[in-house]
Design a protein around this motif. Structure first.
Motif, PDB file in Angstrom:
ATOM      1  N   ALA A  42       9.784  40.210   6.562  1.00 42.27           N
ATOM      2  CA  ALA A  42      10.171  41.029   7.715  1.00 42.27           C
ATOM      3  C   ALA A  42       8.958  41.648   8.405  1.00 42.27           C
ATOM      4  N   MET A  43       7.821  41.676   7.709  1.00 45.81           N
ATOM      5  CA  MET A  43       6.594  42.244   8.282  1.00 45.81           C
ATOM      6  C   MET A  43       5.423  41.304   7.978  1.00 45.81           C
ATOM      7  N   ALA A  68       8.511  41.285   2.601  1.00 47.71           N
ATOM      8  CA  ALA A  68       7.248  40.856   3.186  1.00 47.71           C
ATOM      9  C   ALA A  68       7.468  39.973   4.409  1.00 47.71           C
ATOM     10  N   TYR A  88      -0.653  44.964   4.189  1.00 45.77           N
ATOM     11  CA  TYR A  88      -0.207  46.345   4.037  1.00 45.77           C
ATOM     12  C   TYR A  88       1.010  46.430   3.114  1.00 45.77           C
ATOM     13  N   TYR A  89       1.846  45.369   3.113  1.00 43.30           N
ATOM     14  CA  TYR A  89       2.949  45.300   2.145  1.00 43.30           C
ATOM     15  C   TYR A  89       2.394  45.244   0.723  1.00 43.30           C
ATOM     16  N   SER A 118       3.228  39.646   9.679  1.00 45.09           N
ATOM     17  CA  SER A 118       1.927  39.857  10.312  1.00 45.09           C
ATOM     18  C   SER A 118       1.154  41.006   9.676  1.00 45.09           C
ATOM     19  N   MET A 119       1.855  41.836   8.898  1.00 44.96           N
ATOM     20  CA  MET A 119       1.215  42.971   8.223  1.00 44.96           C
ATOM     21  C   MET A 119       1.307  42.814   6.701  1.00 44.96           C
ATOM     22  N   MET A 120       1.301  41.593   6.232  1.00 46.54           N
ATOM     23  CA  MET A 120       1.489  41.326   4.809  1.00 46.54           C
ATOM     24  C   MET A 120       0.485  42.061   3.910  1.00 46.54           C
TER      25      MET A 120
END
Length: 380
Positions: free
Chosen positions: A348-349, A346, A355-356, A351-353
């Protein structure tokens, strides 16, 4: 005498009472540490190292605590692990050095793993699957309620000086009193049997997957969600409201889990939680108002916090009572692996949490209901 009658004499209120006080202290410490790191001007990477060290300790503890419980029993193990946790907090108060704190959080992770395995296995040793689920729901309700209350102590009591550490140590020492004073309290099974490899392979795969995915969800929610919300330009008060909504959702779902204990197959209950999580995350992504956002995050808390108690109860449904400690240890190990992997993925991404989280929920639902892996999706 049946296990259920013996368990009644052993009273579950000894571990539950100790857990409640421990959870308040842990919640306060959880909120205190980031603030003290800033006050002490520790290097920025210290927080990350401390988190990693703690979860590594949790994994190590999940491996070694079974032998300790088998040797000295649940009551003495609970006293020992709680006392060790208090010692780590005392060490943080006495030695303000980042390397020492990283080491102490490693030890704390081992101790906390011991507390969890002792209390969870204590509650799970009974001969009724319905009773197991209800006990675990009570366990989760007390754990999350105490944690939320402890986090509120920051605003009430502050984070300056040694007073917060002294209060936390005091609460941890008070949590020792129930198992110390009620000497006759213990689970009905006094001999514990380690699970052999073939026994571990026979554990319900959906249950182990549920424990792992619970860690994948709760690790980032606890560790990264406040940071994500800050990046979404929420102020401290708004972040506090959202995090409170998540925890309150986790608390509200526990009586519902208890209500449905023994009704229907647990694998479908986990799948329903995942489906609720999908709806919740979609609500977060598509929300156009602050009210809808708070409601969606509350639903996310309900879905995320419900999976673990159902999964661990499912894992213990078809095993012998003397194997419950070992099974609980394995479930915590699965949760710990998820708790380590989840924040890494999470983060690593970040800003798109959402979607994780959505991907985790969809994968869970698909694996349990629509997947082709018949071993994982085998109804129980």
């Amino acid at each position: 005498m049946s296990i259920t009658k013996a368990a009644g004499k052993a009273t579950i209120w000894v571990p539950i009472t100790g857990l409640g006080i421990f959870a308040i202290a842990s919640g306060y410490l959880m909120s205190l540490i980031p603030l003290v790191l800033d006050q002490n001007q520790f290097p920025a990477q210290t927080a990350g190292w401390m988190a990693s060290s703690y979860y590594l300790g949790l994994l190590l503890g999940a491996v070694i605590v079974e032998a300790i419980i088998a040797k000295i029993g649940h009551r003495q193990s609970m006293v020992g692990f709680l006392a060790l946790t208090a010692l780590t907090v005392g060490g943080m108060m006495l030695w303000s050095h980042p390397n020492i704190w990283v080491f102490l959080r490693l030890v704390a992770g081992i101790a906390v793993a011991g507390v969890f395995v002792v209390i969870e296995s204590w509650l799970l040793i009974c001969d009724s699957a319905k009773q197991r689920t209800r006990r675990l729901s009570l366990y989760m309700l007390v754990l999350y309620g105490g944690t939320a209350l402890g986090q509120l102590l920051i605003s009430a009591l502050g984070a300056s000086g040694q007073a917060p550490f002294i209060l936390i140590i005091t609460m941890l020492l008070v949590s020792l009193l129930p198992p110390m004073l009620v000497r006759g309290a213990k689970p009905p099974v006094t001999e514990h049997q380690a699970m052999r490899w073939k026994d571990i392979r026979a554990l319900n795969k959906a249950a182990l997957f549920g424990c792992f995915i619970s860690g994948m969800l709760l690790g980032p929610i606890y560790g990264l969600l406040p940071l994500f919300l800050t990046q979404q330009r929420m102020n401290e008060a708004q972040v506090g409201v959202v995090m409170t909504a998540v925890v309150v959702g986790g608390m509200l779902v526990q009586p519902i889990i208890s209500l449905f204990a023994g009704r229907g197959k647990k694998i479908w209950q986990i799948a329903c939680c995942a489906l609720l999580g999908v709806i919740a995350v979609e609500g977060v992504i598509m929300s156009g108002s602050s009210q809808m956002t708070v409601i969606s995050y509350m639903m996310l808390g309900m879905a995320s916090f419900a999976i673990y108690p159902i999964a661990i109860s499912l894992a213990c449904d078809d095993i012998r009572p003397e194997q419950v400690v070992s099974a609980t240890q394995i479930c915590l190990l699965g949760y710990g692996v998820g708790s380590v992997a989840g924040p890494l993925m999470a983060g690593a991404m970040l800003s798109m949490m959402p979607y994780y989280l959505l991907a985790c929920m969809v994968a869970t639902f698909a694996s349990l209901v629509m997947g082709k892996n018949r071993t994982l999706a085998m109804p129980q």
